[in-house]
Design a protein around this motif. Structure first.
Motif, PDB file in Angstrom:
ATOM      1  N   ILE A  35       0.831  -1.213   0.000  1.00 51.01           N
ATOM      2  CA  ILE A  35       0.000   0.000   0.000  1.00 51.01           C
ATOM      3  C   ILE A  35       0.860   1.254   0.000  1.00 51.01           C
ATOM      4  O   ILE A  35       0.652   2.168  -0.793  1.00 51.01           O
ATOM      5  CB  ILE A  35      -0.956  -0.010   1.204  1.00 51.01           C
ATOM      6  CG1 ILE A  35      -1.927  -1.192   1.110  1.00 51.01           C
ATOM      7  CG2 ILE A  35      -1.722   1.307   1.293  1.00 51.01           C
ATOM      8  CD1 ILE A  35      -2.835  -1.337   2.308  1.00 51.01           C
ATOM      9  N   SER A  36       1.841   1.312   0.897  1.00 55.72           N
ATOM     10  CA  SER A  36       2.654   2.520   1.045  1.00 55.72           C
ATOM     11  C   SER A  36       3.559   2.691  -0.156  1.00 55.72           C
ATOM     12  O   SER A  36       4.180   1.732  -0.622  1.00 55.72           O
ATOM     13  CB  SER A  36       3.488   2.436   2.322  1.00 55.72           C
ATOM     14  OG  SER A  36       2.656   2.307   3.457  1.00 55.72           O
ATOM     15  N   ILE A  45      -9.038   2.723  -0.362  1.00 58.28           N
ATOM     16  CA  ILE A  45      -9.466   1.605   0.479  1.00 58.28           C
ATOM     17  C   ILE A  45     -10.579   0.828  -0.217  1.00 58.28           C
ATOM     18  O   ILE A  45     -10.575  -0.400  -0.247  1.00 58.28           O
ATOM     19  CB  ILE A  45      -9.931   2.119   1.859  1.00 58.28           C
ATOM     20  CG1 ILE A  45      -8.750   2.757   2.612  1.00 58.28           C
ATOM     21  CG2 ILE A  45     -10.529   0.980   2.681  1.00 58.28           C
ATOM     22  CD1 ILE A  45      -9.123   3.325   3.953  1.00 58.28           C
ATOM     23  N   GLN A  70       1.746   8.037  -0.493  1.00 64.57           N
ATOM     24  CA  GLN A  70       0.582   7.280  -0.003  1.00 64.57           C
ATOM     25  C   GLN A  70       1.098   6.363   1.092  1.00 64.57           C
ATOM     26  O   GLN A  70       2.062   5.628   0.883  1.00 64.57           O
ATOM     27  CB  GLN A  70      -0.050   6.465  -1.123  1.00 64.57           C
ATOM     28  CG  GLN A  70      -1.156   5.523  -0.643  1.00 64.57           C
ATOM     29  CD  GLN A  70      -1.784   4.747  -1.790  1.00 64.57           C
ATOM     30  OE1 GLN A  70      -2.274   5.347  -2.746  1.00 64.57           O
ATOM     31  NE2 GLN A  70      -1.770   3.420  -1.708  1.00 64.57           N
ATOM     32  N   HIS A  72       0.191   3.578   4.324  1.00 57.42           N
ATOM     33  CA  HIS A  72      -0.703   2.707   5.091  1.00 57.42           C
ATOM     34  C   HIS A  72      -0.668   3.180   6.540  1.00 57.42           C
ATOM     35  O   HIS A  72       0.322   2.984   7.238  1.00 57.42           O
ATOM     36  CB  HIS A  72      -0.216   1.259   4.978  1.00 57.42           C
ATOM     37  CG  HIS A  72      -1.091   0.276   5.675  1.00 57.42           C
ATOM     38  ND1 HIS A  72      -0.644  -0.972   6.065  1.00 57.42           N
ATOM     39  CD2 HIS A  72      -2.389   0.337   6.028  1.00 57.42           C
ATOM     40  CE1 HIS A  72      -1.630  -1.628   6.643  1.00 57.42           C
ATOM     41  NE2 HIS A  72      -2.694  -0.850   6.631  1.00 57.42           N
ATOM     42  N   GLU A  83      -9.594   1.627   9.632  1.00 57.33           N
ATOM     43  CA  GLU A  83      -8.560   1.419   8.622  1.00 57.33           C
ATOM     44  C   GLU A  83      -8.224   2.792   8.056  1.00 57.33           C
ATOM     45  O   GLU A  83      -9.115   3.539   7.667  1.00 57.33           O
ATOM     46  CB  GLU A  83      -9.053   0.477   7.519  1.00 57.33           C
ATOM     47  CG  GLU A  83      -8.010   0.187   6.443  1.00 57.33           C
ATOM     48  CD  GLU A  83      -8.495  -0.785   5.382  1.00 57.33           C
ATOM     49  OE1 GLU A  83      -7.753  -1.026   4.411  1.00 57.33           O
ATOM     50  OE2 GLU A  83      -9.631  -1.300   5.531  1.00 57.33           O
ATOM     51  N   ARG A  85      -5.585   5.493   5.633  1.00 55.88           N
ATOM     52  CA  ARG A  85      -4.563   5.752   4.629  1.00 55.88           C
ATOM     53  C   ARG A  85      -4.334   7.250   4.556  1.00 55.88           C
ATOM     54  O   ARG A  85      -5.285   8.036   4.713  1.00 55.88           O
ATOM     55  CB  ARG A  85      -4.963   5.217   3.249  1.00 55.88           C
ATOM     56  CG  ARG A  85      -4.953   3.707   3.146  1.00 55.88           C
ATOM     57  CD  ARG A  85      -5.077   3.230   1.715  1.00 55.88           C
ATOM     58  NE  ARG A  85      -5.337   1.805   1.662  1.00 55.88           N
ATOM     59  CZ  ARG A  85      -5.511   1.111   0.548  1.00 55.88           C
ATOM     60  NH1 ARG A  85      -5.449   1.732  -0.632  1.00 55.88           N
ATOM     61  NH2 ARG A  85      -5.748  -0.186   0.584  1.00 55.88           N
ATOM     62  N   TYR A  87      -2.492  10.515   2.350  1.00 57.72           N
ATOM     63  CA  TYR A  87      -2.058  10.914   1.012  1.00 57.72           C
ATOM     64  C   TYR A  87      -1.529  12.346   1.059  1.00 57.72           C
ATOM     65  O   TYR A  87      -2.075  13.197   1.761  1.00 57.72           O
ATOM     66  CB  TYR A  87      -3.225  10.869   0.015  1.00 57.72           C
ATOM     67  CG  TYR A  87      -3.954   9.547  -0.060  1.00 57.72           C
ATOM     68  CD1 TYR A  87      -3.613   8.594  -1.012  1.00 57.72           C
ATOM     69  CD2 TYR A  87      -5.007   9.266   0.811  1.00 57.72           C
ATOM     70  CE1 TYR A  87      -4.289   7.389  -1.102  1.00 57.72           C
ATOM     71  CE2 TYR A  87      -5.682   8.058   0.741  1.00 57.72           C
ATOM     72  CZ  TYR A  87      -5.319   7.120  -0.219  1.00 57.72           C
ATOM     73  OH  TYR A  87      -6.006   5.918  -0.290  1.00 57.72           O
ATOM     74  N   ARG A 107      -6.742  12.303   4.310  1.00 60.90           N
ATOM     75  CA  ARG A 107      -6.808  11.112   5.163  1.00 60.90           C
ATOM     76  C   ARG A 107      -8.073  10.341   4.841  1.00 60.90           C
ATOM     77  O   ARG A 107      -9.170  10.901   4.810  1.00 60.90           O
ATOM     78  CB  ARG A 107      -6.795  11.492   6.648  1.00 60.90           C
ATOM     79  CG  ARG A 107      -7.072  10.320   7.590  1.00 60.90           C
ATOM     80  CD  ARG A 107      -6.967  10.736   9.052  1.00 60.90           C
ATOM     81  NE  ARG A 107      -7.825  11.856   9.381  1.00 60.90           N
ATOM     82  CZ  ARG A 107      -9.107  11.740   9.738  1.00 60.90           C
ATOM     83  NH1 ARG A 107      -9.690  10.550   9.780  1.00 60.90           N
ATOM     84  NH2 ARG A 107      -9.819  12.819  10.033  1.00 60.90           N
TER      85      ARG A 107
END
Length: 434
Positions: A35-36, A45, A70, A72, A83, A85, A87, A107
């Motif tokens: 993800i990262s 997501i 990006q 995680h 959950e 993420r 950016y 976010r």
């Protein structure tokens, strides 16, 4: 000044010291976390529910921006039901460079399960002769983070296999003034011919408001909340609407390690002689001139990064950023010039929460979570020709990008729903020669 002077906790280990800061490194190979990433295109997501297209555009030119980072961002010890993420986007166009709104942060939060319902205490009838007692403080909770998903790193400060586990922190204590006040004794019944005059509700409200104002006089008032968007959201732009993306790198992480400077030794056959007074005076003037021209914050910033020059990301949830400058508007938020003195080791405000603008959605304080540092620019612009995908692509000129996020991770109330919130991106631009 000690070259690794810091607000973070440091543990001695011989000629090296480890801090609580986690460093991110760019890698062309997939390490463990899919993800990262640095550069590339964003992933969501839920692919079916991307953010509003309004978040994609630069606030200066209103054109789509490019993904810088990006991450995680799951924090199971702080937000076990969410959950997350993170950016960071940037506009590559030259006319927008160095202008507010050309770099934006986002976010994403998805509620995985319902939050535990608060316990309801039994309401007992108030007794006039018994005073109410304030409740005891809630037990402290451990603060942790779970990012990148790596489990092979060694030398962890906290002993946790996850490289992004952080130090502990306690939640804000409950307000002792929130306990219900005892009910007043009933007044004796008055004759019907002379009813007792009741106090007006306006006076009671005025009294309560005045008392509340005195209690919270030391805390800043919450900023106005952002209005909820009305109507259907603007769709996220198609890939063809964006400039050519930056090259994509995956991320690896490890704790920051700082090498201690060695003490130089003088060979036995060398004699050190004192210089004459004129030479000493000239050297002193030269030193004063040099130090007056150099920004102390930049000297500390560059010296600290030199210990791990390939770092592109510094992560410390609820920590303190490493400032590129004290003089610009972002640096002035964190650096307390009045409290700084020549004998103090720490010249940055210890608590950064009250220096970042509050969350516009829920009014909660924002806290520092991460910052991008200049080596990220070298990685993103490596092999990227000027004008690729944008005629006026001028390259990036920031010194660091500081990300502040909502301390409550405000988001959707319903399980399975993803919400997007714009967060605070504090940009310290590269120093320009005068």
């Amino acid at each position: 000044m000690d070259p690794y002077d810091s607000d973070s906790s440091v543990e001695d280990a011989g000629d090296f010291t480890d801090t609580g800061v986690l460093l991110g490194y760019a890698s062309e190979e997939l390490i463990e976390d899919t993800i990262s990433r640095l550069g590339g295109r964003p992933t969501w997501i839920d692919d079916a529910t991307p953010p509003s297209g309004d978040y994609a555009n630069c606030k200066v030119c209103n054109q789509p921006m490019l993904l810088l980072l990006q991450l995680h961002g799951d924090l199971p010890d702080d937000f076990p039901s969410d959950e997350r993420r993170l950016y960071i986007f940037g506009c590559p166009r030259k006319p927008c460079n160095r202008k507010p709104g050309s770099i934006r942060a986002l976010r994403a939060t998805k509620r995985l399960k319902n939050q535990p319902a608060p316990r309801k205490e039994k309401q007992e009838p108030a007794k006039p002769q018994q005073e109410s007692k304030p409740e005891s403080d809630a037990p402290k909770q451990d603060l942790g983070a779970s990012l990148f998903g790596a489990s092979t790193l060694t030398g962890s400060v906290s002993g946790n296999a996850n490289p992004f586990s952080l130090a502990s922190s306690s939640p804000a204590p409950s307000n002792p003034f929130a306990a219900p006040a005892p009910a007043p004794a009933p007044a004796p019944a008055a004759p019907p011919s002379a009813p007792e005059k009741q106090p007006s509700s306006e006076n009671d409200a005025s009294l309560a408001e005045s008392f509340a104002d005195k209690v919270r006089v030391s805390s800043p008032p919450p900023e106005s909340k952002a209005p909820e968007p009305s109507g259907p959201p603007t769709p996220w732009p198609a890939e063809s609407d964006f400039p050519a993306p930056y090259p994509q790198y995956y991320l690896d992480a490890e704790y920051e390690t700082l090498s201690r400077p060695s003490t130089p030794t003088v060979p036995e056959n060398v004699t050190v002689e004192n210089a004459d007074d004129d030479a000493n005076a000239g050297s002193s003037e030269l030193k004063d001139t040099f130090e007056s021209e150099m920004d102390k914050a930049f000297m500390k910033f560059s010296t600290r990064l030199a210990h791990n020059p390939e770092q592109i990301l510094r992560y410390e949830f609820r920590g303190t950023p490493l400032l590129y400058s004290y003089a610009d508007p972002v640096g002035a938020r964190f650096h307390d010039a009045a409290a700084a003195n020549p004998g103090a080791r720490v010249t940055t405000v210890a608590s950064s929460a009250n220096r970042i603008p509050r969350c516009e959605h829920c009014g909660s304080q924002r806290v520092f979570e991460l910052q991008l540092v200049p080596h990220a620019i070298s990685m993103l612009e490596e092999g990227r020709e000027v004008g690729l995908g944008a005629k006026d692509d001028a390259g990036m000129e920031w010194g660091t990008i500081i990300l502040g996020v909502c301390s409550k991770d405000c988001g959707p109330e319903k399980v399975g729903v993803t919400a997007y919130r714009e967060e605070w991106a504090g940009v310290q631009w590269e120093e320009q020669a005068k």
